[in-house]
Enzyme design. Structure first.
Site, PDB file in Angstrom:
ATOM      1  N   HIS A   1       0.872  -1.121  -0.098  1.00 45.44           N
ATOM      2  CA  HIS A   1      -0.078  -0.043  -0.014  1.00 45.44           C
ATOM      3  C   HIS A   1       0.951   1.267  -0.084  1.00 45.44           C
ATOM      4  O   HIS A   1       1.974   1.226   0.593  1.00 45.44           O
ATOM      5  CB  HIS A   1      -0.836   0.202   1.297  1.00 45.44           C
ATOM      6  CG  HIS A   1      -2.078  -0.922   1.191  1.00 45.44           C
ATOM      7  ND1 HIS A   1      -3.260  -0.666   0.620  1.00 45.44           N
ATOM      8  CD2 HIS A   1      -2.049  -2.324   1.393  1.00 45.44           C
ATOM      9  CE1 HIS A   1      -4.184  -1.687   0.632  1.00 45.44           C
ATOM     10  NE2 HIS A   1      -3.268  -2.691   0.985  1.00 45.44           N
TER      11      HIS A   1
ATOM     12  N   LYS B   1     -13.202   4.617   7.929  1.00 46.69           N
ATOM     13  CA  LYS B   1     -13.446   5.750   7.521  1.00 46.69           C
ATOM     14  C   LYS B   1     -15.155   5.848   7.032  1.00 46.69           C
ATOM     15  O   LYS B   1     -15.533   7.127   6.890  1.00 46.69           O
ATOM     16  CB  LYS B   1     -12.859   5.503   5.833  1.00 46.69           C
ATOM     17  CG  LYS B   1     -13.362   6.865   4.928  1.00 46.69           C
ATOM     18  CD  LYS B   1     -12.504   6.518   3.555  1.00 46.69           C
ATOM     19  CE  LYS B   1     -12.949   7.753   2.503  1.00 46.69           C
ATOM     20  NZ  LYS B   1     -13.590   7.071   1.507  1.00 46.69           N
TER      21      LYS B   1
END
Length: 895
Positions: free
Chosen positions: A139, A559
Site C-alpha cells: 500500500h 472511514k
C-alpha cells in the site's frame, strides 16, 4: 529521554548541522535555527510577538530557501528515527539479559498460560495447530525512497562502530567523518520520487526485507520457540508469510497476470538461491569422517540410489574426501536443488521432498553421536524450508466484487443462457460449462470477463508450476451478498480451480469474503450462514479442511463509520462469525486488514489481539503489514524477532481465551458500547457524510491534492469510479488528516459519545469499570489517547484557513475543536489521569520533543500549498512533496 538516546541524537544532529552549513550555507543554517527556536517558544508560551516573527520568517522565504529548510528538518527526523530505532534495540538486548521473561515474549505468553492452569503439553498441542501469517503489502504508505533507506542503513552501521568499536577519540572522529560523507550524499539526494514505482519494483523492495531480515530471523524465532517449550522443537511451520505485492489488483490496473507470474518466479528464485547458499555453508561444516563416526543406513541407501540412477555422476569432480559421506550427501542435495531451480528432471518434486532429505541427514547426525551439529545450520535450514517452501510467501489474489458483476453480465451473452446466482447449488450443473468456452472468445477484448479468466488461469499455472502453497486464496473486496462469492467461484471454474471429480466437489482455492463497511460488518454473520447452508459450497469447504477464512477491513470501516463504531462493529462481527461457524461445524481463520496508524486498525498488535480474543481463534490469524509498518518492523533483525514473538504469544493466549470461554463481558458493558457506538456513529456521519460543506473542507484544509500527486506506490489514490470522497481510498484519507495534524479519523465522534454517556447517573462509574476490567475497552481508550496526543489543533487551524468558504470552514473547525476538547476531557475522566498518556511518560515526551521540529514543516506546507493552488505552479510541487515526506517522518506515520 534515555541518556544514550540523547547522546546519539546530539551527535548525529550536530553532524547534520555541519552538513547544512557546508552544503546550503550559513544563512540557511541560521534560518533553520531561528525557526526551530521560534517554534519552541510558541509551544512553551505562545505570544503575539512570536506569532508575528514566525509569520515573517515563513513569508519572507524564497522557494529555494524553503526547500533547504524543509530538507534540513526532514533529514533531522531521519536521524532521530534512526537513533530511536537503535535505542529500541538496546532495550531489547537489555531485556534479553534479564532472567524474567519480558512482556510480549514467547516465554512470557507461555508463563501466563501456565499460571492460568494450562499444561505445557496442552500449549504445545495448540501450537501444532497454529497458523500465524503476517502478510506484507505494498500500500502506498512508505514515503521514504529505498535509496534514502540504504544511506540511512549505512549511517546506522557507522553508528554501531562509533558506539562499540571506536575506543579512542581519534577513532570516533574518523567514524564521524564517514557519517559526514554519507550525510553529504543524503543532502544532495532527492528525498521523494518523481517517477511512480512499478509493481515489479515494489516486489523487489519486498524481497529486500525477506533477504535482509525475515529469512535470517526465522531460525532465531524457532530457537526461541524451542527454548520456551523446554527444548521441544516444533514439528510444523507455526509461522509462515504472505504477500499482496503482485496479486492485489483491486483498483490497480498495473497488476496483470503476467506480473503475478513474474512475481512468483522471483519469489521462487530468491528462496532457492538462499537454500543453495546455506547448503554451501552446511557442506563446509559437515566434515565428519566415516572413519571416526558412523552414518545411517538411509543416508547410504539414498546415495547408492542416486549413483544407480546416474544423478550423482558429477561427484567425481567435487574432490570430496572418500570418508566424508555427509559432504557427499550435501553435494547431492546441491545438485538436485540446482536442477530444481532450472525446472529440470532429477530435481526435487517439491519442498516436502527437500525437507525429508534434510530430516534424514538430521536423524543420522543425532543417531550417530552428533546432536549438537544437528541443532546448528541444519536445523536452521530445516525451519526455513518448512516456513518458506519453494515459494517464499504465498501470493494472495484480490479483486473487487463489482468487476465480477460486470463479467457475469457479459458471460450470460457468451453462454446464451440465463445464470442464476441465488445459490451455488443452482449453478452446480453449469460449473463444468465454463472451461469449454473457446479461449479466443475470452481474450478478444480487454474486458472484465477476459481479465478475470486470465487471473484464474494464472493462479492455476502458479499452483501447477510452484505448488499449491504459492497461491491458495482469492479475496473479494466489498463483499455485500452471497452471490458475490458465487460469481467468483463460478468464474474460477474456467481454470478448473473448482470442479467435480467422481461426484466429489474439489477446490484448489480458499474464497475469502472481505467485509469493509459498517453495514457489511453487521450483515457478515448472516451472509456467512447463507454460504454455509449451501450444499455445494459446504462440499468445497470440506475439501479445504472445513476452514473458512474471513477478511475484515479496518481502514474502510473506520472511514465509513468513525473510530469508535468501527472498532465495536469489528469486535461484534468477530464474535458472531465464530459462533455462526461453530453452529455449522466449521473453523474460522480471520485475516485482519490493518494499516499502520490507529485510524486504520494499527497500534500495538500484541495488545490488540489480546483485547479481541476472537481475532485468533484456534491460534489462527493472518494480519497485513503495510507500507511504512514493514520498514518499522522488518528493517532490524532484533525488532523483527520481537514482532514475530509478540504476534505468536498473543495468538496463543487469545486462542485459549476463546477455547476456555474466559472472556465474560457484562451485559451492562455491551449495552454501554451499543449506546456509545450509536451516538459516535451519528456524530461522525453527521459531519463526514451528511454535511454538504465537509468535502470542500477536506479537500482544501488538507494536502490531499498534493498527496494525489505523490508517487508513493503503483496504485492510484482513488478507486476506478472516482466518485470524490466516497471512492477515495482510506490510505490517502488518513494520510491527509495526519499531515494537517487533525488526525480526525482516529478519534472524531468519541467525545460526544463518552460525554453524553457520563451524564447518566451511573455512566462514569460504568466506563471506569470497563476501562479497568475489559481489555477491549481499555485498548480502545488508550489508542485514542495516543491519537489525541498527536493531534494538534493549533497547527490544524492554519490549514482550515486555506478553505475558500471561511464561514463554512469556521463552523466545521469549531465542531472539530469542540469534539476534540470533549474527547480529551472524557478520556481523562475515565482514566483518572491529569494529562493524556500519563502512564506512558517516554512516549509523551517523544511527542512533546518532536512537535517544535514538525511545526516548521507544517508552516512551510501551509504557505506554499496556498501559493501552489493559486498559481498552479509545477515548480512548487517538489517543495510540497518534500514537506509531506518530512511531516510523515516527523509524525512517524503516513496512511
Amino acid at each position: 529521554m534515555y541518556p544514550e538516546l540523547r547522546r546519539d541524537v546530539r551527535m548525529l544532529t550536530s553532524l547534520l548541522g555541519r552538513t547544512i552549513r557546508e552544503q546550503a550555507g550559513a544563512k540557511t543554517f541560521e534560518l533553520v535555527e531561528e525557526l526551530r527556536k521560534t517554534s519552541k517558544s510558541l509551544r512553551r508560551r505562545p505570544t503575539a510577538r512570536d506569532r508575528k516573527k514566525k509569520d515573517r520568517l515563513i513569508e519572507d522565504l524564497t522557494p529555494p530557501e524553503a526547500e533547504g529548510i524543509a530538507r534540513a528538518f526532514t533529514l533531522y527526523f531521519h536521524l532521530v528515527n534512526l537513533a530511536e530505532e537503535r535505542q529500541r534495540v538496546r532495550r531489547l538486548e537489555e531485556r534479553e539479559a534479564e532472567e524474567t521473561p519480558y512482556h510480549g515474549s514467547l516465554r512470557d505468553g507461555i508463563a501466563r498460560l501456565l499460571k492460568r492452569g494450562k499444561a505445557i503439553e496442552e500449549i504445545r498441542e495448540m501450537l501444532e495447530r497454529a497458523d500465524i501469517q503476517p502478510v506484507l503489502t505494498a500500500h502506498p504508505t512508505e514515503a521514504r525512497r529505498q535509496t534514502i533507506s540504504d544511506h540511512l542503513e549505512r549511517i546506522l552501521g557507522l553508528h554501531r562502530r562509533w558506539e562499540y568499536r571506536a575506543r579512542t577519540e581519534l577513532q570516533k572522529r574518523e567514524v564521524e567523518s564517514e557519517i559526514l560523507r554519507v550525510l553529504e550524499i543524503l543532502w544532495l539526494t532527492e528525498q521523494t520520487r518523481s517517477i511512480r514505482p512499478t509493481v515489479e519494483e515494489e516486489a523487489e523492495r519486498l524481497l529486500f526485507f525477506f533477504r535482509q531480515t525475515i529469512i535470517p530471523v526465522v531460525p532465531l524465532f524457532y530457537r526461541r520457540l524451542s527454548k520456551a517449550f523446554e527444548g521441544i522443537d516444533p514439528v510444523q511451520a507455526v509461522l509462515t508469510f504472505g504477500s499482496w505485492v503482485g496479486g492485489d489488483r483491486d483498483g490497480n490496473p498495473s497488476v496483470t497476470p503476467r506480473v503475478s507470474l513474474q512475481t512468483i518466479e522471483h519469489h521462487r528464485q530468491q528462496i532457492l538461491d538462499h537454500y543453495r547458499e546455506r547448503l554451501i555453508d552446511l557442506r563446509t561444516e559437515l566434515s565428519h569422517s566415516e572413519r571416526l563416526t558412523s552414518v545411517s543406513a538411509e543416508i547410504r541407501r539414498e546415495l547408492a540410489d542416486q549413483l544407480i540412477f546416474g544423478a550423482f555422476l558429477e561427484e567425481r569432480q567435487e574432490r570430496i574426501e572418500p570418508n566424508e559421506v555427509y559432504r557427499r550427501y550435501v553435494a547431492l542435495l546441491q545438485r538436485r536443488l540446482e536442477r530444481t531451480a532450472r525446472r529440470q528432471t532429477d530435481g526435487f518434486s517439491g519442498p516436502e521432498e527437500f525437507l525429508q532429505a534434510l530430516q534424514r541427514l538430521e536423524r543420522s547426525l543425532i543417531e550417530c553421536g552428533s546432536p549438537r551439529t544437528a541443532e546448528g545450520l541444519l536445523q536452521d535450514l530445516r525451519h526455513q524450508v518448512a516456513v518458506f517452501g519453494f515459494h517464499l510467501a504465498t501470493l494472495d489474489f484480490r479483486d473487487h466484487s463489482g468487476k465480477f458483476s460486470a463479467a457475469v453480465k457479459q458471460l450470460r451473452g457468451e453462454l446464451k443462457k440465463e445464470l442464476s446466482f441465488e445459490s451455488l447449488e443452482a449453478l452446480s450443473d453449469l460449473l463444468g460449462e465454463f472451461p469449454r468456452l473457446e479461449a479466443s472468445r475470452l481474450q478478444s477484448e480487454d474486458d472484465e470477463l477476459s481479465e478475470l479468466v486470465d487471473q484464474f488461469r494464472a493462479i492455476r499455472r502458479i499452483q501447477d508450476e510452484t505448488g499449491p502453497q504459492a497461491c491458495r486464496r482469492y479475496i473479494l473486496s466489498m463483499t455485500h451478498r452471497p452471490s458475490d462469492l458465487w460469481k467468483s467461484i463460478f468464474l474460477s471454474s474456467s481454470a478448473r480451480l473448482v470442479h467435480r471429480s467422481d461426484g466429489v466437489w474439489r477446490s484448489r482455492l480458499d474464497f475469502v469474503p472481505l467485509f469493509e463497511t459498517i453495514e457489511d460488518l453487521r450483515q457478515a454473520p448472516e451472509l456467512l450462514k447463507a454460504l454455509f447452508s449451501d450444499s455445494v459450497y459446504r462440499a468445497l469447504l470440506a475439501d479445504r479442511g472445513d476452514m473458512q477464512e474471513v477478511m475484515l477491513g479496518y481502514s474502510d470501516s473506520n472511514k465509513d463509520g468513525g473510530y469508535l463504531t468501527a472498532n465495536w462493529e469489528l469486535y461484534r462481527a468477530q464474535k458472531s462469525i465464530v459462533q455462526a461457524a461453530q453452529e455449522h461445524g466449521l473453523q474460522i481463520r480471520f485475516f485482519h486488514g490493518k494499516g499502520g496508524p490507529i485510524d486504520r486498525g494499527g497500534g500495538m498488535s500484541h495488545e490488540t489481539i489480546l483485547a479481541q480474543a476472537f481475532s485468533a481463534t484456534g491460534a489462527r490469524i493472518r494480519i497485513t503489514e503495510q507500507g511504512e509498518v514493514i520498514s518499522a518492523k522488518y528493517s532490524n533483525p532484533s525488532i523483527a524477532l520481537r514482532n514475530l514473538e509478540q504476534l505468536t504469544s498473543a495468538a496463543l493466549q487469545a486462542a485459549f481465551a476463546v477455547a476456555d470461554r474466559q472472556e465474560r463481558v457484562e451485559e451492562e458493558w455491551t449495552e454501554a458500547m451499543d449506546a456509545l457506538s450509536k451516538r459516535s456513529f451519528q456524530r461522525y456521519q453527521g459531519l463526514v457524510w451528511n454535511d454538504d460543506a465537509f468535502p470542500f473542507f477536506f479537500y482544501q484544509a488538507t494536502p490531499i491534492d498534493v498527496i494525489e500527486h505523490l508517487t508513493l506506490g503503483s496504485r492510484p489514490a482513488q478507486r476506478p469510479s472516482g466518485e470524490g470522497l466516497k471512492d477515495l481510498r482510506a490510505i490517502p484519507w488518513v494520510f491527509s488528516w495526519t499531515q494537517s495534524r487533525f488526525i480526525l479519523a482516529a478519534w472524531y465522534g468519541l467525545g460526544s459519545a463518552l460525554s453524553e454517556f457520563t451524564e447518566r447517573e451511573v455512566g462514569l462509574p460504568v466506563l471506569r469499570r470497563m476501562y479497568e476490567s475489559w481489555p477491549f475497552f481499555r485498548t480502545l481508550i488508550d489508542n485514542a489517547q495516543l491519537s489525541l496526543a498527536k493531534a494538534d489543533l493549533y497547527i490544524a487551524e492554519q490549514y482550515a484557513a486555506l478553505v475558500e468558504d471561511q464561514e463554512a470552514a469556521s463552523r466545521i473547525y469549531k465542531e472539530i475543536q469542540d469534539e476534540y476538547e470533549r474527547s480529551c476531557r472524557s478520556l481523562l475522566d475515565i482514566t483518572q489521569q491529569k494529562v493524556l498518556l500519563e502512564p506512558a511518560a517516554v512516549l509523551r515526551e517523544s511527542i512533546w520533543l518532536r512537535n517544535p521540529y514538525v511545526d516548521p514543516l507544517n508552516f512551510l506546507q501551509v504557505r506554499f500549498l496556498r501559493e501552489w493552488r493559486e498559481q498552479q505552479s509545477e515548480e512548487l510541487l517538489p517543495l510540497l512533496r518534500l514537506t509531506v515526506h518530512g511531516i510523515a517522518s516527523g509524525m512517524k506515520s503516513t496512511g
